[in-house]
Each structure stands twice: as C-alpha cells, then as structure tokens.
Motif scaffolding. Sequence first.
Motif, PDB file in Angstrom:
ATOM      1  N   GLU A 104      -5.893   9.315  -3.252  1.00 61.46           N
ATOM      2  CA  GLU A 104      -4.775  10.155  -2.832  1.00 61.46           C
ATOM      3  C   GLU A 104      -4.961  10.551  -1.365  1.00 61.46           C
ATOM      4  OE1 GLU A 104      -2.066  11.213  -4.163  1.00 61.46           O
ATOM      5  OE2 GLU A 104      -2.253  10.483  -6.224  1.00 61.46           O
ATOM      6  N   PRO A 105      -3.966  10.303  -0.514  1.00 59.58           N
ATOM      7  CA  PRO A 105      -4.114  10.611   0.918  1.00 59.58           C
ATOM      8  C   PRO A 105      -4.410  12.084   1.198  1.00 59.58           C
ATOM      9  CG  PRO A 105      -2.201   9.219   0.532  1.00 59.58           C
ATOM     10  CD  PRO A 105      -2.674   9.683  -0.809  1.00 59.58           C
ATOM     11  N   LYS A 106      -3.794  12.993   0.446  1.00 63.81           N
ATOM     12  CA  LYS A 106      -3.967  14.413   0.723  1.00 63.81           C
ATOM     13  C   LYS A 106      -5.238  14.976   0.102  1.00 63.81           C
ATOM     14  CE  LYS A 106       0.990  15.409   1.190  1.00 63.81           C
ATOM     15  NZ  LYS A 106       2.120  16.226   0.692  1.00 63.81           N
ATOM     16  N   THR A 107      -5.456  14.695  -1.159  1.00 63.32           N
ATOM     17  CA  THR A 107      -6.601  15.282  -1.866  1.00 63.32           C
ATOM     18  C   THR A 107      -7.863  14.434  -1.776  1.00 63.32           C
ATOM     19  OG1 THR A 107      -5.995  14.188  -3.933  1.00 63.32           O
ATOM     20  CG2 THR A 107      -5.027  16.356  -3.506  1.00 63.32           C
ATOM     21  N   GLN A 108      -7.723  13.160  -1.383  1.00 58.19           N
ATOM     22  CA  GLN A 108      -8.850  12.223  -1.322  1.00 58.19           C
ATOM     23  C   GLN A 108      -9.484  11.987  -2.697  1.00 58.19           C
ATOM     24  OE1 GLN A 108      -9.860  10.452   1.555  1.00 58.19           O
ATOM     25  NE2 GLN A 108      -7.858  11.287   2.136  1.00 58.19           N
TER      26      GLN A 108
END
Length: 243
Positions: A104-108
């Motif tokens: 996930e780009p935001k949460t990694q």
Amino acid sequence: MVVRTVPLLAGLMLAAPALAQSGKPLRDYPVVEVAGTAVEHVEPDRADVTLGVFAEKPTAAEATAALARQSTGLMQQIDATGIARKDMRTTSVDVTPIYAEAREPKTQIVKQTLTGFRASTRLVVATGDIEHVGELVAKLLATHANQLEGVEFRISDRAEREDALLGKAVANAQKRARLLAEGAAMKLGELVEIDAGQSAPMAYASAKSARGMAAEAAASVAIRPGEERLEAHVRTLWRLLPK
C-alpha cells in the motif's frame, strides 16, 4: 627383612596400574607395525537422474489434475526409452498456494493475494546407460519435465570392490612387513593385530552432478561420470622371529 619388603611391595603395586593404563598388552617378543593400502579408480556404471515436474493453476484441483497429466506423460516417455518401472521412484508430491504481494503506497503494508496453486512432484530415474545420460535428460526436459534437480553417478558393486581392496591392503602390509623383517635380519612371523577401514570416495575428472538446470540449458551440457577413487587401509602388527 621387614624394612626391605615394604618398599618392594609398594613398587610392585605402583607398577601394575601403569602397565594397565598403557592400553597395550605386554609381549616378550619383537613386533613390527605396518600400514597397508590398496587403491582402485572406477568409472561409475549407474546414474540417478532426479527430475522435477510442476503445474500452476487457479485452483488446487486444477493444478493437481494438470500435474497428473504431465507426470503420466513423463512416465510413458521414460517407458519408451526401455527403462523399467522398478527403476523409477517418486520421492515427493506437493501442492502449495501461490500469493502475489502488493504494498500500500500510504501505509506501506504488504498485502498478499491468493492467485493460484502450484502442484509439484520429484521423480528419480535410474539408468545404466551412462553414455547417453545427457541425451535422456535433454529429451525428458524438452517435453514433460520442468526441472533437472540433479544427476548422481554411482558404482553398483561398490561393496564387493571395497571387500576386495581390503584383501589387497592386507597383502600390501604383509609385503612391507616382510621387507622390514629382512632388513632387520629377522624372519616375519604371524599376524598379531589388524585394524581396517575404507576411506570416503573421491570424485575424479568430470562433473558428478548438475543441479537446478533448466530445459534450455540441459540440451547443451555434456554429462560425464568421471572416476571415483576407492581406497582401503589396514594397520597390522606382525611378530618378528630370529632367522
């Protein structure tokens, strides 16, 4: 008399344990210790080819069915080469899930998504046609097999050869002991002790195994067994007699 006897008895008591701790029996005759060795270089006469077959499908049932078709085709192809079924052995069958990973780009956070199943099996094929092992491997990898796990060469009568080498090693030790006895102006007597053992085999010359090869590479690789070095070693103890 009493004063002299006590030290003498004490000396005998101290000497007895020292002799026992030496670990070697007392002998009242001369001996000679000789090592004997025998060596033989042997070309392997059998080859064990380990092949891998796998199939990937959306469901476990589909993957298993596809693997069954490929495995059956592989067995039939091996039958056509003249290799008997008793020389084929399945060593493993597995079905494992296949996952795709995405971050996930935001949460990694890495998430796994089930994409299918992989069914696989491993088959060991034994053959005495050493000269054409490379051709056999290339043919099987070009059709039903997916992977070459390895090619291992062996000597079918290794035990018999090692037994024969032990006898030759003893004869070698006896010959050397006789030479030493003659050099000492004595005569070789009977064998008093003997210990034996074989060394681990040593691979000679060509590659003994080829692992993890893909089908494209196997067709261009020459597979040769080379030689193995078999050894036998003995330690002997002989009595020496006056001439």
